[in-house]
Motif scaffolding. Structure first.
Motif, PDB file in Angstrom:
ATOM      1  N   HIS A 115       0.691  -1.053   0.266  1.00  0.00           N
ATOM      2  CA  HIS A 115      -0.074   0.022  -0.081  1.00  0.00           C
ATOM      3  C   HIS A 115       0.632   1.128  -0.367  1.00  0.00           C
ATOM      4  CE1 HIS A 115      -4.004  -2.101   1.227  1.00  0.00           C
ATOM      5  NE2 HIS A 115      -3.561  -2.020   0.320  1.00  0.00           N
ATOM      6  N   ARG A 120       0.323  -2.805   4.935  1.00  0.00           N
ATOM      7  CA  ARG A 120       0.196  -4.053   4.742  1.00  0.00           C
ATOM      8  C   ARG A 120       1.424  -4.472   5.096  1.00  0.00           C
ATOM      9  NH1 ARG A 120      -4.158  -1.628   5.803  1.00  0.00           N
ATOM     10  NH2 ARG A 120      -6.025  -1.965   4.523  1.00  0.00           N
ATOM     11  N   GLN A 126      -3.254  -7.967   3.362  1.00  0.00           N
ATOM     12  CA  GLN A 126      -3.704  -7.294   2.264  1.00  0.00           C
ATOM     13  C   GLN A 126      -4.914  -7.834   1.564  1.00  0.00           C
ATOM     14  OE1 GLN A 126      -4.129  -7.001  -0.965  1.00  0.00           O
ATOM     15  NE2 GLN A 126      -4.553  -4.756  -1.046  1.00  0.00           N
ATOM     16  N   LYS A 129      -7.841  -7.573   4.061  1.00  0.00           N
ATOM     17  CA  LYS A 129      -8.884  -6.932   4.472  1.00  0.00           C
ATOM     18  C   LYS A 129      -9.310  -5.707   3.137  1.00  0.00           C
ATOM     19  CE  LYS A 129      -6.345  -5.562   8.694  1.00  0.00           C
ATOM     20  NZ  LYS A 129      -4.822  -5.767   9.673  1.00  0.00           N
ATOM     21  N   SER A 130      -9.002  -6.090   2.385  1.00  0.00           N
ATOM     22  CA  SER A 130      -9.827  -5.672   1.033  1.00  0.00           C
ATOM     23  C   SER A 130     -10.727  -6.540   0.744  1.00  0.00           C
ATOM     24  CB  SER A 130      -9.134  -6.581  -0.891  1.00  0.00           C
ATOM     25  OG  SER A 130      -7.339  -5.561  -0.831  1.00  0.00           O
ATOM     26  N   SER A 132     -12.427  -7.654   3.486  1.00  0.00           N
ATOM     27  CA  SER A 132     -13.495  -7.065   4.217  1.00  0.00           C
ATOM     28  C   SER A 132     -13.754  -5.743   4.423  1.00  0.00           C
ATOM     29  CB  SER A 132     -13.234  -7.589   5.810  1.00  0.00           C
ATOM     30  OG  SER A 132     -11.800  -7.007   6.273  1.00  0.00           O
ATOM     31  N   GLY A 133     -12.857  -4.858   3.764  1.00  0.00           N
ATOM     32  CA  GLY A 133     -13.240  -3.671   4.116  1.00  0.00           C
ATOM     33  C   GLY A 133     -13.635  -2.798   3.177  1.00  0.00           C
ATOM     34  N   PRO A 134     -13.290  -1.625   2.857  1.00  0.00           N
ATOM     35  CA  PRO A 134     -14.092  -1.079   1.735  1.00  0.00           C
ATOM     36  C   PRO A 134     -14.234  -1.449   0.021  1.00  0.00           C
ATOM     37  CG  PRO A 134     -12.846   0.228   3.189  1.00  0.00           C
ATOM     38  CD  PRO A 134     -12.656  -0.735   3.602  1.00  0.00           C
ATOM     39  N   ALA A 137     -16.650  -4.467   0.887  1.00  0.00           N
ATOM     40  CA  ALA A 137     -17.454  -5.131   2.315  1.00  0.00           C
ATOM     41  C   ALA A 137     -18.116  -6.164   2.397  1.00  0.00           C
ATOM     42  CB  ALA A 137     -18.393  -3.931   2.012  1.00  0.00           C
TER      43      ALA A 137
END
Ligand code: HEC
Ligand code: HEC
Length: 338
Positions: A115, A120, A126, A129-130, A132-134, A137
């Motif tokens: 990033h 990360r 990485q 979190k991609s 579960s993240g924005p 989602a």
């Protein structure tokens, strides 16, 4: 004649994977291809590469089931035809427009900093979190059910991981696939390997400029990855949904890092525009003009960024050189999803 590429930055990595790094001058000859200098892809001890795992990771990378409403895959924002990016100034995720540009994932296996702010620690983190993240989602418990409902996924996970579909295993498989997404067969590489006709004379002039003390490009964009895996403030104008992006200092809480972003790789860069952490520039000509003018205003600007006063022809030559870093043979073809 060009300077020596500053190999020192790459040496610790190469040594860590047990490969004797060789000095690689831009104009020299010798067997030191990018791959031989970088050595084998570094792989974490708890996530060894296997062909089945890579194949599973590739399916997951392309599968929109990994997003909350099943419309967005990793490959939506990291498309081969767009330099493993998405052609947009900033990523458009399920949570709306993201503050940053989707950078390429070519050769990300060799990146130490992941990033633009280095937030990360690994490709596994990485990927995790991609999902579960924005960007996507997708809540995890629901994703386990979605994947387990597909017999081929159940079977493939069981083959690769004794504990089947888990959050950790999804991330491990995707990371293993990403470690195979490599591109080291550009005209520049062929030129470097001895084919003097691989670059045009304008590209050779651009290479000389890129490699010169006058521009200093190669002091940050260190070959063969064309990054020093470090963070610098260039005074890039901030555009997009985030009014202020402090970059690396959000992670280090160090004032010296305010507005510093990761040095982006330049491999396949002609395909991966718009450019910079926030997509502030649309074309490579704009990027080179920005450097020629000495970057943008910032109290924290790197001392390496200063007005270069390049002529129009010199700027064109630099852009022509950047285009020689595209590997026309590189392919990441979409698999048939289960
Ligand atoms: C909606 C668009 C979008 C989606 C979907 C997406 N990404 Fe990205 N990706 C981005 C953006 C934007 C960044 C830059 C983040 C930053 O620098 O803060 C990024 C950065 C990365 C990086 C860092 C590259 C580097 O050199 O540091 C990797 C690796 C990556 N993404 C992999 C993935 C994987 C794996 C998935 C799926 C699990 C995924 N991306 C899904 C937009 C997206
Ligand atoms: C002080 C270190 C440094 C120097 C010197 C430097 N760069 Fe960069 N370069 C960076 C950083 C950091 C970024 C990413 C900035 C951002 O994301 O906002 C970058 C980004 C780029 C990009 C955009 C890549 C992308 O995918 O968006 C290009 C193209 C580029 N540089 C070319 C050059 C050229 C050509 C020169 C010499 C004229 C040069 N750079 C000199 C650090 C440097």
């Amino acid at each position: 004649m060009g300077l020596r590429w500053p190999w020192l930055v790459v040496l610790p990595l190469a040594t860590a994977v047990g490969v004797a790094a060789v000095a690689w001058t831009t104009h020299g000859v010798g067997p030191a291809s990018a791959a031989s200098v970088l050595g084998p892809v570094p792989v974490p001890a708890d996530n060894p590469q296997t062909a089945d795992k890579v194949a599973l990771g590739k399916l997951l990378f392309f599968d929109p089931r990994l997003s909350g409403n099943n419309t967005i895959a990793c490959a939506t924002c990291h498309q081969q035809a767009k330099g493993m990016s998405d052609g947009r100034p900033r990523g458009l995720g399920l949570g709306g427009e993201m503050p940053r540009n989707a950078m390429t994932v070519w050769n990300v296996a060799y990146m130490h900093a992941i990033h633009s702010d280095g937030s990360r620690a690994s490709l596994e983190e990485q990927a995790d979190k991609s999902v579960s993240g924005p960007a996507m989602a997708q809540p995890y418990p629901a994703l386990f059910d979605e994947l387990r409902a597909v017999p081929e996924y159940r079977q493939r996970f069981a083959q690769v991981f004794p504990d089947g579909v888990t959050e950790r295993n999804i991330a491990r498989a995707i990371a293993a696939f990403e470690r195979t997404v490599l591109t080291f067969d550009s005209p520049f590489d062929r030129y470097r390997a001895g084919d003097k006709s691989a670059l045009t004379s304008e590209q050779k002039q651009g290479l000389d400029l890129f490699d010169s003390a006058r521009t200093g490009c190669s002091s940050c964009h260190v070959a063969p990855l064309f990054t020093d895996n470090a963070f610098h403030n260039l005074g890039v104008p901030q555009v997009g949904p985030k009014a202020v992006d402090n970059g690396r200092s959000d992670i280090t809480h160090n004032d010296a890092d305010v507005g510093a972003f990761k040095t982006l790789t330049l491999r396949d860069v002609e395909q991966s525009g718009p450019y910079m952490h926030d997509g502030a520039f649309t074309t490579l000509d704009q990027v080179v003009a920005f450097y020629s003018a000495g970057g943008g205003p910032s109290p924290h600007k790197s001392p390496l960024i200063k007005p270069l006063d390049l002529t129009a022809r010199e700027q064109q030559a630099l852009v022509a050189f950047l285009r020689s870093l595209t590997d026309p043979t590189a392919r990441v073809t979409a698999p048939t999803l289960p």
